[in-house]
Scaffold this active site. Sequence first.
Site, PDB file in Angstrom:
ATOM      1  N   TYR A  63       0.842  -1.205   0.000  1.00  0.00           N
ATOM      2  CA  TYR A  63       0.000   0.000   0.000  1.00  0.00           C
ATOM      3  C   TYR A  63       0.873   1.248   0.000  1.00  0.00           C
ATOM      4  CZ  TYR A  63      -3.618   3.124   2.109  1.00  0.00           C
ATOM      5  OH  TYR A  63      -4.498   4.126   2.400  1.00  0.00           O
ATOM      6  N   TYR A  75      -6.432   5.063  -6.056  1.00  0.00           N
ATOM      7  CA  TYR A  75      -6.374   5.064  -4.594  1.00  0.00           C
ATOM      8  C   TYR A  75      -7.774   4.822  -4.041  1.00  0.00           C
ATOM      9  CZ  TYR A  75      -5.577   6.398   0.214  1.00  0.00           C
ATOM     10  OH  TYR A  75      -5.501   6.381   1.583  1.00  0.00           O
TER      11      TYR A  75
END
Lengths: 140, 384
Positions: free
Chosen positions: B286, B337
């Site tokens: 991430y 995102y």
Amino acid sequence: MSVLPDDWALPALNARNEQWFTSGSIAVQRCIACSTRQHPPEEICHRCGASAFDHDVLAPTGTVFSYTVAHYAVNRALADSVPYAVVLVSLDEDPAVRVVGNLPGVPCDAIRIGMEVEAYWEERTAEDGAAIRLPQWRVR
Amino acid sequence: MRGAAVVVGVGESTYYKRGGSPDTEFQLACTAIRRAVEDAGLAMADIDGFTSYMDRNEPVRLSAALGVGPLNFTAQTFGGGGNGAAAAVTLADAAISAGYAETIVVFRALAQGQFHRYGQAGRVRRARGAGAFTAPYGMLSAAQICAMQTMRYMHEHGITQDSLAEIVLAGFEHAQRNPRAIRYGTPLTREQYHASRWIAEPFHLYDCCPENDGAAAIVVTTKERARDLRKSPVAIVAGAHGLEHRGGVAAFADPTFPTAYHRHVGTKLWERAGCGPQDIGVAQFYENFTGPVLIAIAEMGFCEPGELNDFVADGNIRWPDGGLPINTAGGNLGEAYIHGFGNVVEAVRQVRGESTCQVPDVELSLSVSGPGYAPGSAILFGKA
């Protein structure tokens, strides 16, 4: 010499942080039962679980442990303030205590980790009349 | 550890730049969930649970809109921002393995065009709690918090700006093969990276996750239920979600600062999985910001902090020739995102053989959630 606008956020005072934000000293929370220091102050001692605290006044000196230079204004009210630096200062007398602040006297591009600094206090008045002494940093 | 649960479906909405979605966040959530359920070959009536993290699309609304019910299980993780993405999968695994539900949708929907922007901060007159010690100084955003961590970490371990760039360049390069990616068709050069404006030093614009609109989901069910479904199930080999004592205490007071909060997560994950980083050939990390990714790579055990510059150099984290291709769909930076849930979906795709940067013969596929926010989490998928 404030880095941010005079009407930018000030701390809301409470029983645990009042000493830090009004005394004009580096008054670090200390657990009465086990003498552990913790900063920022907490409601419960992280070591022994007690909730009665006093404070230790430590020497107002430290070194820059880390920093960032904010170039992007995350709020419109800060548009005229960028770029500004935020430093994280590790206290000489207890390096585990780290304090967030600004370093207004140093150009942003001259700030380095390891710089030796000392605290001073900005005198501020909150909208409810509370007198706040906000610790800040300058090179010593 | 291998619990009773396996992944049987994945789905996404179209991904948009912030404000570009014609649909609301709730509609995006429903689209991603419908697609994941359809991909699994299940019907909405088969779903009996939802898990997520930091999501505002309540199962009450979702089940009514999607025709789900009766519902047997709902849960979200505490705190941690995007570091709950992998943990949300472990919640589903735990609930299914314990028998509280049979088929759970794990999802995240995020429309920053409709709701507040993660890159901005509201104005408060009086800062409360730990914020009283940071907000008055202009320490306000996730970028600034992670910048403070990264600046110290770079100093301690000699990490270069070019190593931050490697995370960005890998994501953008992989996005060029993924038509779902927002950055598909817009490659980025190292020169463009270095020339981009500062957001919060040491982060340039491209070090920071974009603000996007979209939703992603996976379907988790029992091994028994998975037997007659459309595609081969993907095993949940192990998950970890947690923290050391005083990990993540506010205002940089964590004794292990600077950390991505993945030391304990890494230890537990490898212990539970019975393998280690040396067994991993593809991983999703991430990216809220590039610095915490580097910290997480080291904390998950892939190399020592002092070896990070070498680890990410020379294409080692890029498909197809790198030793550990990361963020193979483009990641948060290149694909979209969606608070990191795309990285979970992509980890599943790698096991299925459906990635647009497919690593051959993937036995184990790792997804590490939002570093720099506590508590951390990670999930390891594998061949069932």
